[in-house]
Write a protein that holds these residues in place. Structure first.
Motif, PDB file in Angstrom:
ATOM      1  N   MET A   1     -21.033 -14.266  -7.141  1.00  0.00           N
ATOM      2  CA  MET A   1     -19.785 -14.419  -6.421  1.00  0.00           C
ATOM      3  C   MET A   1     -19.958 -13.884  -5.002  1.00  0.00           C
ATOM      4  SD  MET A   1     -16.073 -12.752  -7.323  1.00  0.00           S
ATOM      5  CE  MET A   1     -16.345 -11.154  -6.605  1.00  0.00           C
ATOM      6  N   SER A   2     -19.520 -14.641  -4.023  1.00  0.00           N
ATOM      7  CA  SER A   2     -19.550 -14.161  -2.653  1.00  0.00           C
ATOM      8  C   SER A   2     -18.159 -13.680  -2.283  1.00  0.00           C
ATOM      9  CB  SER A   2     -19.994 -15.281  -1.719  1.00  0.00           C
ATOM     10  OG  SER A   2     -19.048 -16.318  -1.727  1.00  0.00           O
ATOM     11  N   GLY A   3     -18.083 -12.935  -1.197  1.00  0.00           N
ATOM     12  CA  GLY A   3     -16.801 -12.408  -0.763  1.00  0.00           C
ATOM     13  C   GLY A   3     -16.680 -10.945  -1.104  1.00  0.00           C
ATOM     14  N   PRO A   4     -15.468 -10.417  -0.956  1.00  0.00           N
ATOM     15  CA  PRO A   4     -15.237  -8.990  -1.182  1.00  0.00           C
ATOM     16  C   PRO A   4     -15.488  -8.570  -2.630  1.00  0.00           C
ATOM     17  CG  PRO A   4     -13.414  -9.987   0.012  1.00  0.00           C
ATOM     18  CD  PRO A   4     -14.282 -11.106  -0.460  1.00  0.00           C
ATOM     19  N   ARG A   5     -15.828  -7.319  -2.777  1.00  0.00           N
ATOM     20  CA  ARG A   5     -15.996  -6.744  -4.111  1.00  0.00           C
ATOM     21  C   ARG A   5     -14.646  -6.694  -4.828  1.00  0.00           C
ATOM     22  NH1 ARG A   5     -19.457  -2.312  -5.915  1.00  0.00           N
ATOM     23  NH2 ARG A   5     -19.377  -2.495  -8.180  1.00  0.00           N
ATOM     24  N   VAL A   6     -13.600  -6.289  -4.073  1.00  0.00           N
ATOM     25  CA  VAL A   6     -12.236  -6.228  -4.593  1.00  0.00           C
ATOM     26  C   VAL A   6     -11.284  -6.636  -3.468  1.00  0.00           C
ATOM     27  CG1 VAL A   6     -10.400  -4.766  -5.565  1.00  0.00           C
ATOM     28  CG2 VAL A   6     -12.789  -4.294  -6.131  1.00  0.00           C
ATOM     29  N   VAL A   7     -10.303  -7.470  -3.806  1.00  0.00           N
ATOM     30  CA  VAL A   7      -9.239  -7.831  -2.874  1.00  0.00           C
ATOM     31  C   VAL A   7      -7.942  -7.247  -3.430  1.00  0.00           C
ATOM     32  CG1 VAL A   7      -7.951  -9.704  -1.770  1.00  0.00           C
ATOM     33  CG2 VAL A   7     -10.398  -9.999  -2.271  1.00  0.00           C
ATOM     34  N   LEU A   8      -7.224  -6.491  -2.606  1.00  0.00           N
ATOM     35  CA  LEU A   8      -5.972  -5.874  -3.023  1.00  0.00           C
ATOM     36  C   LEU A   8      -4.791  -6.675  -2.497  1.00  0.00           C
ATOM     37  CD1 LEU A   8      -6.773  -2.138  -2.257  1.00  0.00           C
ATOM     38  CD2 LEU A   8      -6.870  -3.298  -4.456  1.00  0.00           C
ATOM     39  N   VAL A   9      -3.850  -6.996  -3.395  1.00  0.00           N
ATOM     40  CA  VAL A   9      -2.612  -7.656  -3.020  1.00  0.00           C
ATOM     41  C   VAL A   9      -1.451  -6.857  -3.595  1.00  0.00           C
ATOM     42  CG1 VAL A   9      -3.659  -9.965  -2.906  1.00  0.00           C
ATOM     43  CG2 VAL A   9      -2.566  -9.209  -5.038  1.00  0.00           C
ATOM     44  N   GLY A  10      -0.276  -7.058  -3.013  1.00  0.00           N
ATOM     45  CA  GLY A  10       0.918  -6.386  -3.489  1.00  0.00           C
ATOM     46  C   GLY A  10       1.899  -6.228  -2.357  1.00  0.00           C
ATOM     47  N   PRO A  11       3.094  -5.741  -2.676  1.00  0.00           N
ATOM     48  CA  PRO A  11       4.148  -5.629  -1.668  1.00  0.00           C
ATOM     49  C   PRO A  11       3.857  -4.545  -0.642  1.00  0.00           C
ATOM     50  CG  PRO A  11       4.848  -4.589  -3.694  1.00  0.00           C
ATOM     51  CD  PRO A  11       3.544  -5.265  -3.992  1.00  0.00           C
ATOM     52  N   MET A  12       4.591  -4.629   0.474  1.00  0.00           N
ATOM     53  CA  MET A  12       4.487  -3.605   1.507  1.00  0.00           C
ATOM     54  C   MET A  12       4.828  -2.249   0.919  1.00  0.00           C
ATOM     55  SD  MET A  12       7.928  -4.723   3.564  1.00  0.00           S
ATOM     56  CE  MET A  12       7.763  -6.462   3.221  1.00  0.00           C
ATOM     57  N   GLY A  13       4.063  -1.256   1.326  1.00  0.00           N
ATOM     58  CA  GLY A  13       4.340   0.105   0.888  1.00  0.00           C
ATOM     59  C   GLY A  13       3.785   0.488  -0.465  1.00  0.00           C
ATOM     60  N   VAL A  14       3.076  -0.433  -1.139  1.00  0.00           N
ATOM     61  CA  VAL A  14       2.570  -0.146  -2.482  1.00  0.00           C
ATOM     62  C   VAL A  14       1.350   0.779  -2.450  1.00  0.00           C
ATOM     63  CG1 VAL A  14       0.986  -2.105  -2.777  1.00  0.00           C
ATOM     64  CG2 VAL A  14       2.222  -1.204  -4.756  1.00  0.00           C
ATOM     65  N   GLY A  15       0.695   0.873  -1.299  1.00  0.00           N
ATOM     66  CA  GLY A  15      -0.470   1.752  -1.184  1.00  0.00           C
ATOM     67  C   GLY A  15      -1.789   1.020  -1.090  1.00  0.00           C
ATOM     68  N   LYS A  16      -1.767  -0.248  -0.674  1.00  0.00           N
ATOM     69  CA  LYS A  16      -3.012  -1.022  -0.587  1.00  0.00           C
ATOM     70  C   LYS A  16      -4.024  -0.349   0.335  1.00  0.00           C
ATOM     71  CE  LYS A  16      -0.926  -4.809   0.670  1.00  0.00           C
ATOM     72  NZ  LYS A  16       0.514  -4.584   0.574  1.00  0.00           N
ATOM     73  N   SER A  17      -3.561   0.158   1.473  1.00  0.00           N
ATOM     74  CA  SER A  17      -4.485   0.790   2.426  1.00  0.00           C
ATOM     75  C   SER A  17      -5.076   2.073   1.859  1.00  0.00           C
ATOM     76  CB  SER A  17      -3.778   1.087   3.750  1.00  0.00           C
ATOM     77  OG  SER A  17      -3.344  -0.107   4.352  1.00  0.00           O
ATOM     78  N   THR A  18      -4.225   2.929   1.333  1.00  0.00           N
ATOM     79  CA  THR A  18      -4.692   4.211   0.794  1.00  0.00           C
ATOM     80  C   THR A  18      -5.607   4.006  -0.404  1.00  0.00           C
ATOM     81  OG1 THR A  18      -2.654   5.252   1.552  1.00  0.00           O
ATOM     82  CG2 THR A  18      -3.923   6.430  -0.133  1.00  0.00           C
ATOM     83  N   VAL A  19      -5.173   3.198  -1.350  1.00  0.00           N
ATOM     84  CA  VAL A  19      -5.978   2.946  -2.552  1.00  0.00           C
ATOM     85  C   VAL A  19      -7.242   2.181  -2.177  1.00  0.00           C
ATOM     86  CG1 VAL A  19      -6.025   1.716  -4.762  1.00  0.00           C
ATOM     87  CG2 VAL A  19      -4.024   3.075  -4.125  1.00  0.00           C
ATOM     88  N   GLY A  20      -7.125   1.246  -1.254  1.00  0.00           N
ATOM     89  CA  GLY A  20      -8.291   0.476  -0.818  1.00  0.00           C
ATOM     90  C   GLY A  20      -9.379   1.354  -0.234  1.00  0.00           C
ATOM     91  N   GLN A  21      -8.979   2.316   0.590  1.00  0.00           N
ATOM     92  CA  GLN A  21      -9.963   3.229   1.175  1.00  0.00           C
ATOM     93  C   GLN A  21     -10.617   4.090   0.108  1.00  0.00           C
ATOM     94  OE1 GLN A  21      -7.936   5.218   4.433  1.00  0.00           O
ATOM     95  NE2 GLN A  21      -7.503   3.260   5.416  1.00  0.00           N
TER      96      GLN A  21
END
Length: 171
Positions: A1-21
């Motif tokens: 599979m090419s592309g990102p190891r994990v792609v995070l989706v969800g509503p604003m404020g759910v913590g995608k940035s924090t959890v992603g890091q």
């Protein structure tokens, strides 16, 4: 599979940035956020793009940023809350390892205060957040490989639940 190891989706404020890091650190890969890509390319905040150019113009920038990031990035990638509205973007997510971070409205209020800095929540934020989620939940679920609820959990607990749900091993 090419592309990102994990792609995070969800509503604003759910913590995608924090959890992603956190996930990127734990997996030993780079982190990227398409909202940051849009701001860097446009030289303006997302709120300014919405106000000055409108949602359609923003969604065009977002679609391009997501397409580019999916093609270029092989680490953890966080997408903006509305990126899944585009059918082409949903098509690009097919076959990717996509994690939907979910939360209920009370958690959204607690985390974000549902403040006016969020352009789509400027008037009656609770009602608008509920309506956004009613319109988007099935889209998030439709692209997701796994779903992790974030309610009442620390970012560390969510990142561990994500690793478990996706059956990923730390670096």
């Amino acid at each position: 599979m090419s592309g990102p190891r994990v792609v995070l989706v969800g509503p604003m404020g759910v913590g995608k940035s924090t959890v992603g890091q956190l996930l990127a650190e734990r997996l030993g890969v780079a982190y990227r956020d398409t909202d940051d890509d849009i701001v860097a390319e446009a030289g303006r905040s997302i709120a300014e793009i919405f106000v000055d150019d409108g949602e359609d113009a923003f969604r065009t920038l977002e679609k391009r940023a997501v397409r580019r990031a999916l093609a270029e990035h092989d680490g953890v990638l966080a997408l903006g809350g509305g990126s899944i509205l585009d059918p082409d973007t949903r098509g690009l997510l097919a076959g990717q390892c996509v994690l939907y971070l979910a939360m209920d409205v009370e958690e959204a209020v607690r985390r974000t205060g549902l403040n006016a800095a969020r352009p789509l929540l400027a008037v009656n934020p609770r009602k608008q957040w509920r309506e956004l989620m009613e319109a988007r939940r099935h889209l998030y679920e439709g692209v997701a490989t796994a779903v992790v609820a974030t309610d009442g959990r620390t970012p560390e607990e969510v990142s561990q639940a994500a690793l478990d749900a996706l059956e990923l091993k730390e670096a």
